[in-house]
Design a protein around this motif. Structure first.
Motif, PDB file in Angstrom:
ATOM      1  N   UNK A   1      -2.205  12.197  -0.173  1.00 46.51           N
ATOM      2  CA  UNK A   1      -1.489  10.966   0.077  1.00 46.51           C
ATOM      3  C   UNK A   1      -1.963  10.228   1.347  1.00 46.51           C
ATOM      4  N   UNK A   2      -1.719   8.977   1.422  1.00 45.95           N
ATOM      5  CA  UNK A   2      -1.963   8.082   2.447  1.00 45.95           C
ATOM      6  C   UNK A   2      -0.893   8.224   3.493  1.00 45.95           C
ATOM      7  N   UNK A   3      -1.088   9.001   4.511  1.00 42.94           N
ATOM      8  CA  UNK A   3      -0.014   9.425   5.659  1.00 42.94           C
ATOM      9  C   UNK A   3      -0.155   8.392   6.694  1.00 42.94           C
TER      10      UNK A   3
ATOM     11  N   UNK B   1       0.680  -1.381  -0.125  1.00 41.00           N
ATOM     12  CA  UNK B   1       0.209   0.247   0.152  1.00 41.00           C
ATOM     13  C   UNK B   1       0.717   1.257  -0.106  1.00 41.00           C
ATOM     14  N   UNK B   2       2.033   1.155   0.808  1.00 41.36           N
ATOM     15  CA  UNK B   2       2.645   2.355   0.955  1.00 41.36           C
ATOM     16  C   UNK B   2       3.527   2.593  -0.488  1.00 41.36           C
ATOM     17  N   UNK B   3       4.044   1.431  -1.086  1.00 38.46           N
ATOM     18  CA  UNK B   3       4.739   1.675  -2.523  1.00 38.46           C
ATOM     19  C   UNK B   3       3.747   2.233  -3.613  1.00 38.46           C
ATOM     20  N   UNK B   4       2.589   1.721  -3.399  1.00 44.84           N
ATOM     21  CA  UNK B   4       1.497   2.125  -4.542  1.00 44.84           C
ATOM     22  C   UNK B   4       1.079   3.265  -4.175  1.00 44.84           C
TER      23      UNK B   4
ATOM     24  N   UNK C   1       3.451   2.536   8.652  1.00 43.02           N
ATOM     25  CA  UNK C   1       3.381   0.888   8.510  1.00 43.02           C
ATOM     26  C   UNK C   1       2.502   0.296   9.556  1.00 43.02           C
ATOM     27  N   UNK C   2       2.772   0.477  11.163  1.00 45.12           N
ATOM     28  CA  UNK C   2       2.309   0.248  11.879  1.00 45.12           C
ATOM     29  C   UNK C   2       0.549   0.318  11.967  1.00 45.12           C
ATOM     30  N   UNK C   3       0.499   1.421  11.794  1.00 43.04           N
ATOM     31  CA  UNK C   3      -1.156   1.873  11.483  1.00 43.04           C
ATOM     32  C   UNK C   3      -1.917   0.936  10.275  1.00 43.04           C
ATOM     33  N   UNK C   4      -0.968   1.010   9.099  1.00 43.81           N
ATOM     34  CA  UNK C   4      -1.716   0.000   8.232  1.00 43.81           C
ATOM     35  C   UNK C   4      -1.778  -1.418   8.523  1.00 43.81           C
ATOM     36  N   UNK C   5      -0.725  -1.852   9.280  1.00 46.37           N
ATOM     37  CA  UNK C   5      -0.828  -3.492   9.634  1.00 46.37           C
ATOM     38  C   UNK C   5      -2.295  -3.501  10.552  1.00 46.37           C
TER      39      UNK C   5
END
Length: 557
Positions: A232-234, A212-215, A237-241
């Motif tokens: 952008x999605x700010x 998700x971060x790369x895309x 990585x912890x929040x995304x997980x």
């Protein structure tokens, strides 16, 4: 080297005395904790001996619960906590007596003893445990608990007679998932399972998060080159997980466990939120909406307040009652995430609008399916000028999960926006006491009344949510007990069984007050929790404006 160069001889002597006194005090505290463990282990033996005399089929489980409940009430802690401590104390005293004796003598601390027992928990043979304790105690007397842990595990591993395959097979039977409430409307989800699966889950979540971060970065670069606005999605990585895990659990289908007709995939998550309706009525951020919805300032239209829901939209019409009683409503229903957002419609009412607390039902929808969920909402309080001050909003109680855990207003409003039904709890505006919960089906109405009144298991010190409890007749129906709120209470299955299968006795008094009598004759009173609502100070003169009503509102605690 220079830290204490300026210290005087007297100060250094004082420091030495402090260190010596703290060492003695710490040894004394650990010795007293060892003595407490001995008493708890003795209580466990007493329960087993009592059960053995009667040849109980549950092998003393109910007797242990009864003894734990007796001790728990005297110590003002949960009987579950006492039973767990009894079990831990029994392991220390019976399985590792030399460790217990070392703690009692002040040679090691309770933390050291915990590390020793934890590392040696897999040793089942008495000779192995004795050899393990003899090897690890000298280290415990020299090392700190954190340095002792790997050493103790190494010694225990060397002495174990079983292989890792055998131990893993037994350990798999202890896999589980549990939640722990945290601060600031947050909670922790824990999973204890096979290490391979847990790390594989963590790795997949990490891969998804990084994808998700790369895309997102690629899309941001493309938008920048094209001159197209892009947000952008700010999230970290912890929040995304964390968000991905919630998404997978709430909307995913357990394909390896589901039935042929997809029964598990159709199950939706449920939560129960409660919040005074004043906060919900200003959910759009416009304080004036509360005054409009309450219909205050128009005494010519004074009639009883009602609340209803239809087609995914809720409209609230509040008016006065002769005794200024507060009201709250809830109607069950199924709501799609694509349904219209509920709106609160103002209806001209009288000058004594009753406070309400709404509890709505909704479930987290799996993959766009309609779902049902339980929600409750509370609005912030507008001033007469139409602007709500932060002080006024802060004085109102927040939304709560299961009547205990605070929930942020935005989450409560979001859930309320998709709820088609509400339970209305009628509360007294002065005392905040629960008067009634109205619903169309009488039996369900009574159950909702009890869940709203009790909020939790009614055994003292127990905090299990009422929605997970049994509804029990305090005086059995077979002996003439009425099926009414004056004779019903919510008990978790553990304390429901304790009430019927142990010497514990309970008397139901007015207002839902329960008086428990323990096997040794001690009396403990459990009162219903304070309702989660807004109460008003009695007016010296009739309220004539929204300011008068809202400035009188205050939380019941």
């Amino acid at each position: 080297m220079e830290a204490l160069l300026d210290a005087t001889d007297d100060q250094m002597a004082l420091l030495a005395d402090l260190v010596e006194s703290l060492s003695v005090a710490d040894a004394t505290v650990n010795a007293m904790m060892a003595a407490r463990d001995g008493l708890l282990a003795l209580a466990g033996r007493l329960a087993v001996d009592i059960a053995a005399q009667g040849d109980h089929p549950d092998r003393g489980d109910m007797t242990t619960r009864t003894v734990a409940a007796e001790i728990g009430q005297a110590l003002r802690v949960s009987d579950r906590t006492v039973e767990r401590r009894m079990g831990q104390a029994s392991v220390l005293v019976d399985a590792f007596p030399t460790v217990w004796q070392a703690q009692g003598a002040g040679r090691i601390s309770a933390a050291h003893a915990h590390v020793v027992i934890e590392a040696g928990s897999g040793l089942t043979d008495p000779a192995e445990r004795a050899a393990y304790a003899a090897a690890v105690l000298p280290l415990a007397e020299e090392e700190s608990p954190n340095r002792l842990r790997p050493l103790a595990k190494r010694i225990a591993e060397r002495l174990r007679g079983s292989s890792i395959d055998e131990r893993h097979k037994a350990a798999r039977q202890r896999r589980r998932v549990w939640a722990v409430d945290a601060d600031d409307a947050m909670a922790d989800l824990h999973l204890h399972g096979p290490a391979v699966l847990v790390h594989a889950m963590t790795d997949r979540l990490a891969q998804m998060a990084h994808t998700i971060r790369t895309e997102n970065r690629r899309e941001a670069a493309d938008a920048a080159r094209s001159g197209i606005p892009f947000e952008p999605d700010t999230r970290s990585i912890d929040e995304l997980r964390a968000d991905l895990l919630a998404d997978l659990v709430l909307t995913g289908v357990p394909t390896a466990h589901d039935s042929a007709d997809g029964l598990l995939g159709s199950i939706s998550a449920r939560v129960t939120l409660t919040v005074p309706v004043l906060t919900l009525m200003t959910a759009d951020g416009s304080p004036g909406s509360a005054e409009s919805s309450l219909g205050l300032g128009n005494p010519a239209n004074a009639h009883e307040g009602t609340t209803s829901t239809h087609n995914g939209q809720a409209s609230a019409h509040e008016g006065p009652t002769s005794n200024h009683d507060g009201q709250t409503s809830t109607h069950d229903g199924r709501a799609s995430t694509h349904e219209g957002t509920p709106r609160l419609c103002g209806d001209p009412a009288g000058v004594h609008g009753a406070p309400t607390t709404g509890t709505a039902s909704r479930e987290a929808p799996p993959k766009n399916r309609d779902a049902q969920q339980l929600v409750t909402a509370t609005p912030s309080r507008p001033t007469h000028s139409g602007e709500a001050s932060s002080h006024q909003r802060a004085s109102l109680p927040p939304a709560s999960l299961d009547g205990v855990i605070p929930v942020d207003a935005s989450t409560a409003r979001m859930l309320a926006a998709h709820a088609t039904g509400w339970d209305r709890a009628l509360t007294h505006p002065i005392t905040g006491s629960l008067l009634a919960v109205d619903r169309y089906r009488p039996s369900e109405e009574l159950r909702r009344h009890l869940r709203t009144r009790d909020e939790r298991c009614r055994f003292p010190t127990c905090g299990l949510s009422a929605r997970r409890c049994d509804v029990d007749h305090n005086q059995a129906a077979a002996s003439g007990g009425e099926t009414s709120a004056d004779n019903l209470s919510t008990f978790c299955r553990r304390h429901h069984m304790l009430k019927h299968h142990s010497p514990w006795q309970v008397a139901h008094h007015a207002g839902g007050v329960l008086e428990w009598t323990s096997p040794t004759g001690r009396s403990y009173v459990d009162r219903p929790p304070a309702p989660h609502t807004v109460v008003f100070a009695p007016p010296a003169e009739p309220w004539t404006t929204a300011d008068d009503l809202l400035n009188a509102a205050h939380a019941p605690f």
